[in-house]
Design an enzyme around this catalytic site. Structure first.
Site, PDB file in Angstrom:
ATOM      1  N   ARG A  33       0.818  -1.223   0.000  1.00 18.25           N
ATOM      2  CA  ARG A  33       0.000   0.000   0.000  1.00 18.25           C
ATOM      3  C   ARG A  33       0.850   1.271   0.000  1.00 18.25           C
ATOM      4  O   ARG A  33       0.468   2.260   0.644  1.00 18.25           O
ATOM      5  CB  ARG A  33      -0.933   0.036   1.218  1.00 18.25           C
ATOM      6  CG  ARG A  33      -2.026  -0.996   1.195  1.00 18.25           C
ATOM      7  CD  ARG A  33      -3.225  -0.487   0.413  1.00 18.25           C
ATOM      8  NE  ARG A  33      -4.276  -1.466   0.373  1.00 18.25           N
ATOM      9  CZ  ARG A  33      -5.313  -1.483   1.209  1.00 18.25           C
ATOM     10  NH1 ARG A  33      -5.441  -0.564   2.125  1.00 18.25           N
ATOM     11  NH2 ARG A  33      -6.223  -2.407   1.093  1.00 18.25           N
ATOM     12  N   ARG A  37      -3.582   6.833   1.027  1.00 15.21           N
ATOM     13  CA  ARG A  37      -4.117   8.046   1.659  1.00 15.21           C
ATOM     14  C   ARG A  37      -3.203   8.758   2.623  1.00 15.21           C
ATOM     15  O   ARG A  37      -3.489   9.884   3.027  1.00 15.21           O
ATOM     16  CB  ARG A  37      -5.445   7.696   2.353  1.00 15.21           C
ATOM     17  CG  ARG A  37      -6.579   7.477   1.377  1.00 15.21           C
ATOM     18  CD  ARG A  37      -7.762   6.822   2.051  1.00 15.21           C
ATOM     19  NE  ARG A  37      -7.404   5.470   2.443  1.00 15.21           N
ATOM     20  CZ  ARG A  37      -8.216   4.623   3.071  1.00 15.21           C
ATOM     21  NH1 ARG A  37      -9.431   5.010   3.392  1.00 15.21           N
ATOM     22  NH2 ARG A  37      -7.817   3.416   3.377  1.00 15.21           N
ATOM     23  N   ARG A  46      -6.875  11.502  -6.134  1.00 13.59           N
ATOM     24  CA  ARG A  46      -8.126  10.796  -5.873  1.00 13.59           C
ATOM     25  C   ARG A  46      -9.302  11.768  -5.958  1.00 13.59           C
ATOM     26  O   ARG A  46     -10.356  11.433  -6.529  1.00 13.59           O
ATOM     27  CB  ARG A  46      -8.051  10.159  -4.495  1.00 13.59           C
ATOM     28  CG  ARG A  46      -9.227   9.334  -4.064  1.00 13.59           C
ATOM     29  CD  ARG A  46      -8.860   8.777  -2.688  1.00 13.59           C
ATOM     30  NE  ARG A  46      -9.888   7.982  -2.075  1.00 13.59           N
ATOM     31  CZ  ARG A  46     -10.851   8.485  -1.323  1.00 13.59           C
ATOM     32  NH1 ARG A  46     -10.944   9.787  -1.129  1.00 13.59           N
ATOM     33  NH2 ARG A  46     -11.727   7.670  -0.754  1.00 13.59           N
ATOM     34  N   ASP A  83      -6.851  -2.816  -7.165  1.00 15.79           N
ATOM     35  CA  ASP A  83      -7.360  -3.445  -5.950  1.00 15.79           C
ATOM     36  C   ASP A  83      -7.609  -4.913  -6.231  1.00 15.79           C
ATOM     37  O   ASP A  83      -7.860  -5.298  -7.377  1.00 15.79           O
ATOM     38  CB  ASP A  83      -8.657  -2.781  -5.482  1.00 15.79           C
ATOM     39  CG  ASP A  83      -8.960  -3.154  -4.040  1.00 15.79           C
ATOM     40  OD1 ASP A  83      -8.380  -2.537  -3.137  1.00 15.79           O
ATOM     41  OD2 ASP A  83      -9.747  -4.095  -3.828  1.00 15.79           O
ATOM     42  N   TYR A 160     -14.774 -12.000   0.344  1.00 13.97           N
ATOM     43  CA  TYR A 160     -15.534 -10.776   0.037  1.00 13.97           C
ATOM     44  C   TYR A 160     -16.748 -11.080  -0.842  1.00 13.97           C
ATOM     45  O   TYR A 160     -17.800 -10.454  -0.713  1.00 13.97           O
ATOM     46  CB  TYR A 160     -14.631  -9.746  -0.646  1.00 13.97           C
ATOM     47  CG  TYR A 160     -13.615  -9.130   0.281  1.00 13.97           C
ATOM     48  CD1 TYR A 160     -13.958  -8.075   1.122  1.00 13.97           C
ATOM     49  CD2 TYR A 160     -12.309  -9.612   0.338  1.00 13.97           C
ATOM     50  CE1 TYR A 160     -13.027  -7.506   1.979  1.00 13.97           C
ATOM     51  CE2 TYR A 160     -11.369  -9.044   1.192  1.00 13.97           C
ATOM     52  CZ  TYR A 160     -11.736  -7.998   2.012  1.00 13.97           C
ATOM     53  OH  TYR A 160     -10.821  -7.433   2.867  1.00 13.97           O
TER      54      TYR A 160
END
Ligand code: CP3
Length: 357
Positions: A33, A37, A46, A83, A160
């Protein structure tokens, strides 16, 4: 291993050499990652894209954010900006992100008919934007460092897909595992084909190493891990051959021997594993990647440097270590601490083995 990609053209091939367990002048470092952010420039891009998904689905912007951490820190690899959940999205499950809630699916897999209809997507059609992002990122990198492609593991994707979101206990997944293991196996079989095609397409598009993220394999029992996660990763690995392969099971510390024998070049270690123990158990057959506690990223820089030296000492001077975190960077990471960590890995690992090239 046959590789059709020219690593010799790379200005910095330290990562690929470490994955091949060859000596390197310093321990290569990249961070799971690493684009994200905690970087103000990521948040700006973004915002320009409108959302995380829009960003991931716009190849030029995905390439832009993939390169952002490299502009700040002397990292030894870039990772594709995308992702793991793009694959189930391409299968028609309807991925979306509710602000502050993480990923969700509009149509989670709950009934037998939907599971029987599930099919592996053609990566050159439904996932074309990812392959474009690989090509654009390679272009923008200009052979500075290798580009890592990735996929979720068949089991982690299934988690998921069945649950429809993240979960603390994966209750719906476990219900299916115990009541209808045949349905779970059917999903995993489709996922294994999808992941194989997806990784091969990324390599074809220019990815120079690939990583399987098995984030939730560690929620299984030992016997279930073999049956529902590792056996499907083994199947994927046996059919993805043209780039070095890294396998990371979070919480997989109990099964390192079997992960190392799964057909990969490197095993990712989370922060709970002692590197010396891992090396003793696995031997020199594969490289190891990891395993700084990601919580160190919120510590002051000087404190983080100490922890970096501790990790490097624990792995020792033998070839075959790729420095990384034990899991991904959180949005709370301090940029000055990330900078100190990368700097310390390069400086301290050079002192550890000054004799190498
Ligand atoms: O490492 C990188 O820089 C490459 C990009 C990358 C992302 N996700 C971008 C991302 C990678 C390799 C992933 C993998 C991923 N995604 C995993 C496996 C690794 C792990 O962390 O366990 C998983 C389980 C996912 C699913 C996922 N995607 C979750 C749980 C979330 C929400 C996380 C959160 O902190 O909110 C995402 C969204 C996501 N993927 C973000 C990023 C940068 C944040 C989205 C945003 O900008 O709002």
């Amino acid at each position: 291993m046959e590789t059709h990609l020219q690593s010799t053209d790379l200005k910095n091939d330290t990562l690929l050499r470490a994955l091949a367990r060859e000596p390197t002048a310093h321990t290569p470092v990249w961070l799971m990652r690493q684009a994200g952010r905690y970087l103000p420039e990521y948040n700006a891009t973004r915002a320009k894209a409108g959302s995380f998904l829009k960003l991931a689905k716009t190849p030029a912007l995905a390439a832009e954010v993939a390169l952002q951490p490299l502009a700040r820190f002397p990292l030894d690899a870039a990772i594709l900006f995308s992702d793991i959940l793009t694959v189930p999205d391409a299968m028609g499950l309807g991925l979306y992100f509710a602000e502050g809630e993480g990923p969700r699916f509009e149509r989670p897999l709950r009934d037998e008919a939907a599971i029987m209809r599930l099919a592996a997507p053609d990566p050159t059609a439904e996932l074309r934007y990812v392959l474009e992002a690989v090509r654009e990122t390679r272009n923008a990198l200009g052979n500075r460092v290798p580009l890592i492609g990735f996929s979720g593991s068949p089991y982690t994707l299934a988690c998921y897909m069945i649950e429809g979101s993240g979960s603390d206990d994966w209750r719906t997944v476990k219900e299916m595992l115990y009541a209808r293991p045949d349905l779970l196996h059917r999903i995993l079989d489709v996922n294994a084909r999808a992941v194989t095609d997806y990784l091969n397409a990324q390599i074809e598009a220019g990815a120079q190493a690939v990583m399987l993220f098995d984030t939730w394999g560690g929620s299984l029992t030992a016997a279930q891990y073999e049956e529902f996660s590792l056996s499907y990763m083994r199947r994927v690995l046996s059919q993805v051959r043209n780039a070095p392969r890294i396998v990371f099971t979070k919480g997989g510390g109990g099964w390192l021997e079997s992960i190392a024998a799964s057909g990969c070049e490197a095993v990712g270690l989370d922060w709970t594993v002692a590197p010396g123990d891992a090396r003793r158990r696995i031997g020199a057959s594969v490289a190891l990647q990891g395993n700084l506690d990601p919580a160190v990223l919120s510590a002051p820089p000087a404190r983080a440097r100490e922890e970096v030296r501790r990790v490097l000492d624990a792995f020792g001077a033998a070839p075959g270590h790729v420095f990384n975190l034990g899991h991904g960077i959180s949005p709370h990471a301090r940029v000055d601490t990330v900078e100190a960590i990368v700097d310390e890995v390069c400086a301290y690992s050079r002192q550890l083995r000054p004799q190498a090239r």
